[in-house]
Design a protein around this motif. Structure first.
Motif, short mmCIF file in Angstrom:
data_model
loop_
_atom_site.label_atom_id
_atom_site.label_comp_id
_atom_site.label_asym_id
_atom_site.label_seq_id
_atom_site.Cartn_x
_atom_site.Cartn_y
_atom_site.Cartn_z
N VAL A 85 -16.59 -3.84 -35.54
CA VAL A 85 -15.62 -3.20 -36.44
C VAL A 85 -16.24 -3.09 -37.83
O VAL A 85 -16.63 -4.09 -38.44
N ASN A 86 -16.32 -1.86 -38.31
CA ASN A 86 -16.88 -1.57 -39.62
C ASN A 86 -15.83 -0.82 -40.43
O ASN A 86 -15.46 0.30 -40.08
N ALA A 87 -15.34 -1.45 -41.48
CA ALA A 87 -14.33 -0.79 -42.31
C ALA A 87 -14.29 -1.43 -43.68
O ALA A 87 -14.22 -2.66 -43.79
N ALA A 88 -14.37 -0.60 -44.72
CA ALA A 88 -14.24 -1.14 -46.07
C ALA A 88 -14.00 0.01 -47.04
O ALA A 88 -14.61 1.08 -46.91
N ILE A 89 -13.12 -0.23 -47.99
CA ILE A 89 -12.94 0.67 -49.11
C ILE A 89 -13.00 -0.16 -50.39
O ILE A 89 -12.78 -1.36 -50.38
N ASN A 90 -13.31 0.52 -51.48
CA ASN A 90 -13.35 -0.12 -52.78
C ASN A 90 -12.61 0.79 -53.76
O ASN A 90 -12.85 1.99 -53.77
N ARG A 91 -11.73 0.23 -54.53
CA ARG A 91 -10.93 1.03 -55.44
C ARG A 91 -11.17 0.66 -56.90
O ARG A 91 -10.28 0.67 -57.72
N GLY A 92 -12.44 0.37 -57.20
CA GLY A 92 -12.81 0.18 -58.59
C GLY A 92 -12.95 -1.26 -59.03
O GLY A 92 -12.57 -2.18 -58.33
N ASN A 93 -13.51 -1.41 -60.22
CA ASN A 93 -13.86 -2.72 -60.75
C ASN A 93 -12.86 -3.13 -61.82
O ASN A 93 -13.18 -3.19 -63.01
N LEU A 94 -11.64 -3.42 -61.39
CA LEU A 94 -10.60 -3.87 -62.31
C LEU A 94 -10.34 -5.35 -62.13
O LEU A 94 -10.42 -5.86 -61.01
N PRO A 95 -10.00 -6.05 -63.22
CA PRO A 95 -9.50 -7.42 -63.03
C PRO A 95 -8.20 -7.38 -62.24
O PRO A 95 -7.45 -6.40 -62.30
N ILE A 96 -7.94 -8.41 -61.48
CA ILE A 96 -6.87 -8.35 -60.49
C ILE A 96 -5.51 -8.07 -61.12
O ILE A 96 -4.66 -7.40 -60.50
N HIS A 97 -5.27 -8.50 -62.36
CA HIS A 97 -3.95 -8.28 -62.96
C HIS A 97 -3.73 -6.83 -63.34
O HIS A 97 -2.60 -6.43 -63.64
N GLU A 98 -4.80 -6.00 -63.30
CA GLU A 98 -4.65 -4.58 -63.60
C GLU A 98 -4.57 -3.72 -62.33
O GLU A 98 -4.41 -2.51 -62.40
N VAL A 99 -4.66 -4.35 -61.17
CA VAL A 99 -4.59 -3.62 -59.90
C VAL A 99 -3.14 -3.40 -59.53
O VAL A 99 -2.34 -4.34 -59.53
N SER A 100 -2.79 -2.16 -59.18
CA SER A 100 -1.42 -1.87 -58.78
C SER A 100 -1.12 -2.48 -57.41
O SER A 100 -2.03 -2.73 -56.61
N THR A 101 0.15 -2.69 -57.15
CA THR A 101 0.55 -3.23 -55.85
C THR A 101 0.14 -2.30 -54.72
O THR A 101 -0.31 -2.75 -53.66
N VAL A 103 -2.42 -0.19 -54.60
CA VAL A 103 -3.87 -0.26 -54.37
C VAL A 103 -4.23 -1.58 -53.70
O VAL A 103 -5.06 -1.62 -52.78
N PHE A 104 -3.61 -2.67 -54.14
CA PHE A 104 -3.86 -3.97 -53.52
C PHE A 104 -3.53 -3.92 -52.03
O PHE A 104 -4.32 -4.37 -51.19
N THR A 105 -2.40 -3.34 -51.71
CA THR A 105 -1.97 -3.25 -50.31
C THR A 105 -2.92 -2.38 -49.51
O THR A 105 -3.29 -2.73 -48.37
N GLU A 106 -3.35 -1.26 -50.08
CA GLU A 106 -4.26 -0.35 -49.38
C GLU A 106 -5.58 -1.05 -49.05
O GLU A 106 -6.08 -0.96 -47.91
N VAL A 107 -6.16 -1.73 -50.03
CA VAL A 107 -7.46 -2.36 -49.82
C VAL A 107 -7.35 -3.52 -48.83
O VAL A 107 -8.17 -3.66 -47.92
#
Length: 231
Positions: A85-101, A103-107
């Motif tokens: 199984v090969n799967a990964a996405i990256n949604r940018g280099n933000l500190p965790i408190h700036e990540v939307s719910t 985006v967190f759920t998607e990743v």
């Protein structure tokens, strides 16, 4: 396990990047490879057309439980020597408190939850003595997290590793080799153009590790040289 000439691998997430190269490498080594993609055409289709039947393509959106179940039904009666199984996405280099719910759920869904759903859905196809493996990253190593950055991606890979540990505990007696693979930092869409490794060089090393570990007991977290990655 099947004989060398009859080995079959299912590679989930093979339309591009490391999964695409891995599917091609295994086919080159004589494996029969079933490779999944979310969209038709592209390099994977071209590779399949030129493979003399060694590479076949299945459609799959891995985050869909329904599509996983449908794939399992289509492959009923097949026996796999390797489920990868090969799967990964990256949604940018933000500190965790700036990540939307969202985006967190998607990743987390793509990088941690969905790979384990895929294993649970498809593990019954794996032959006795076969291997189940997931593409991880040393970015998921808690002890190596000393440089900062990419907090959500790192957390998703650490979660993947922990869930794979739970999977291995739950299925300790199934006779399958279980691997988490760190392929290194590669020049892919995810890894970026400045990454130090070329997938055409690193993925054959990964394939060497997969073949060398056949039949090994328990769960291992290994890099492309077969060395243990610290949790």
């Amino acid at each position: 396990m099947s004989t060398t000439s009859n080995r079959t691998a299912l590679v989930i997430g093979a339309s591009r990047g490391l999964g695409l190269v891995l599917a091609g490498e295994l086919a080159r080594r004589g494996w029969h490879v079933i490779a999944t993609t979310r969209r038709n055409g592209g390099e994977l289709q071209a590779n399949a057309d030129a493979s003399n039947g060694r590479l076949e393509i299945e459609s799959l959106e891995m985050t869909s439980s329904e599509e996983l179940a449908a794939l399992r039904e289509r492959l009923e009666g097949r026996r796999l020597d390797l489920l990868f199984v090969n799967a990964a996405i990256n949604r940018g280099n933000l500190p965790i408190h700036e990540v939307s719910t969202d985006v967190f759920t998607e990743v987390m869904t793509t990088n941690a939850l969905s790979p384990l759903r895929a294993l649970e859905t498809l593990r019954g196809l794996v032959a006795p003595g076969g291997t189940v493996a997931v593409m991880s990253s040393d970015q998921g190593s808690i002890s190596r997290n000393t440089d900062g950055g990419y907090e959500l991606y790192k957390a998703s890979k650490a979660a993947l590793n922990q869930l794979m540990r739970s999977y291995a505990t739950r299925h300790a007696d199934d006779g399958h080799t279980k691997l988490l693979i760190d392929p290194g930092h590669n020049r892919t869409e995810l890894g970026g153009p400045d990454a130090p490794l070329d997938p055409q060089e690193s993925i054959p090393a990964v394939a060497d590790v997969l073949e060398a570990q056949t039949g090994a007991p328990g769960l291992q977290f290994l890099d492309l040289h077969g060395e243990t990655v610290p949790w």
